[in-house]
Design a protein around this motif. Structure first.
Motif, PDB file in Angstrom:
ATOM      1  N   TYR A   1       3.708  -1.043  -5.842  1.00 59.41           N
ATOM      2  CA  TYR A   1       2.299  -1.006  -6.256  1.00 59.41           C
ATOM      3  C   TYR A   1       1.391  -1.363  -5.088  1.00 59.41           C
ATOM      4  CZ  TYR A   1       3.578  -0.748 -11.237  1.00 59.41           C
ATOM      5  OH  TYR A   1       4.070  -0.371 -12.457  1.00 59.41           O
TER       6      TYR A   1
ATOM      7  N   VAL B   1       5.607 -11.728  -2.314  1.00 56.41           N
ATOM      8  CA  VAL B   1       5.887 -11.214  -3.662  1.00 56.41           C
ATOM      9  C   VAL B   1       6.984 -12.040  -4.333  1.00 56.41           C
ATOM     10  CG1 VAL B   1       6.844  -9.242  -4.931  1.00 56.41           C
ATOM     11  CG2 VAL B   1       5.025  -8.892  -3.263  1.00 56.41           C
TER      12      VAL B   1
ATOM     13  N   ASP C   1       6.294 -13.868  -7.766  1.00 56.64           N
ATOM     14  CA  ASP C   1       7.156 -13.521  -8.893  1.00 56.64           C
ATOM     15  C   ASP C   1       7.847 -14.765  -9.441  1.00 56.64           C
ATOM     16  OD1 ASP C   1       8.593 -11.693 -10.672  1.00 56.64           O
ATOM     17  OD2 ASP C   1      10.329 -12.174  -9.432  1.00 56.64           O
TER      18      ASP C   1
ATOM     19  N   ARG D   1      12.142  -5.808 -10.214  1.00 58.03           N
ATOM     20  CA  ARG D   1      10.786  -6.234 -10.568  1.00 58.03           C
ATOM     21  C   ARG D   1       9.949  -6.464  -9.302  1.00 58.03           C
ATOM     22  NH1 ARG D   1      12.228 -10.272 -13.584  1.00 58.03           N
ATOM     23  NH2 ARG D   1      11.994 -11.831 -11.944  1.00 58.03           N
ATOM     24  N   GLN D   2      10.537  -7.153  -8.321  1.00 56.67           N
ATOM     25  CA  GLN D   2       9.828  -7.402  -7.068  1.00 56.67           C
ATOM     26  C   GLN D   2       9.590  -6.112  -6.304  1.00 56.67           C
ATOM     27  OE1 GLN D   2      12.434 -10.295  -5.355  1.00 56.67           O
ATOM     28  NE2 GLN D   2      11.672 -11.935  -6.666  1.00 56.67           N
TER      29      GLN D   2
ATOM     30  N   LYS E   1       9.125  -3.196  -7.627  1.00 55.31           N
ATOM     31  CA  LYS E   1       8.027  -2.525  -8.335  1.00 55.31           C
ATOM     32  C   LYS E   1       6.673  -3.082  -7.880  1.00 55.31           C
ATOM     33  CE  LYS E   1       7.237  -3.679 -12.562  1.00 55.31           C
ATOM     34  NZ  LYS E   1       7.259  -3.894 -14.018  1.00 55.31           N
ATOM     35  N   TYR E   2       6.577  -4.399  -7.767  1.00 55.74           N
ATOM     36  CA  TYR E   2       5.325  -5.005  -7.306  1.00 55.74           C
ATOM     37  C   TYR E   2       4.984  -4.558  -5.884  1.00 55.74           C
ATOM     38  CZ  TYR E   2       6.006  -8.306 -11.205  1.00 55.74           C
ATOM     39  OH  TYR E   2       6.197  -8.889 -12.431  1.00 55.74           O
TER      40      TYR E   2
END
Length: 127
Positions: free
Chosen positions: A17, A110, A114, A10-11, A13-14
């Motif tokens: 981005y 991040v 998160d 998840r991190q 992915k951020y």
């Protein structure tokens, strides 16, 4: 450890981005040095996050198996940060040191954001 891997993905992915936004900034603005420096710092930050995740996973496995663990790789992450700073200082026509350092901090920022988002999300589910 499954939850830990989900958190890492998840991190990641951020961060990817953000990296795509930095790339767009490099491609479409006049601030080439700033965005290229952010890209350099962020790419190394991704590798540092991956390394930390891998080392923590090994630490968890060692604890479960009651084995000793030497380190979680702090020295290697410091060496990577020094490498990024050295590249920025060696090629000042392409990189600036302050945005490189900001890029290096990207993964930690991040992680904090998160954590706060997940805490807020989990508190909302318990209400």
């Amino acid at each position: 450890m499954e939850k830990f891997q989900q958190m890492f993905l998840r991190q990641l992915k951020y961060i990817l981005y953000l990296l795509s936004l930095y790339t767009l900034g490099w491609g479409f603005t006049a601030y080439k040095t700033f965005f290229l420096s952010l890209i350099l710092g962020t790419v190394i930050s991704i590798f540092m996050l991956w390394s930390l995740t891998r080392k923590i996973d090994k630490l968890g496995q060692a604890v479960l198996e009651r084995k000793k663990v030497r380190t979680i790789g702090t020295l290697s992450r410091l060496a990577l940060a020094a490498l990024a700073a050295a590249v920025a200082l060696e090629y000042p026509q392409y990189f600036a040191i302050v945005p490189v350092v900001l890029g290096l901090m990207t993964s930690y920022i991040v992680i904090i954001i998160d954590f706060l988002l997940q805490k807020w999300k989990n508190n909302g589910q318990h209400a």
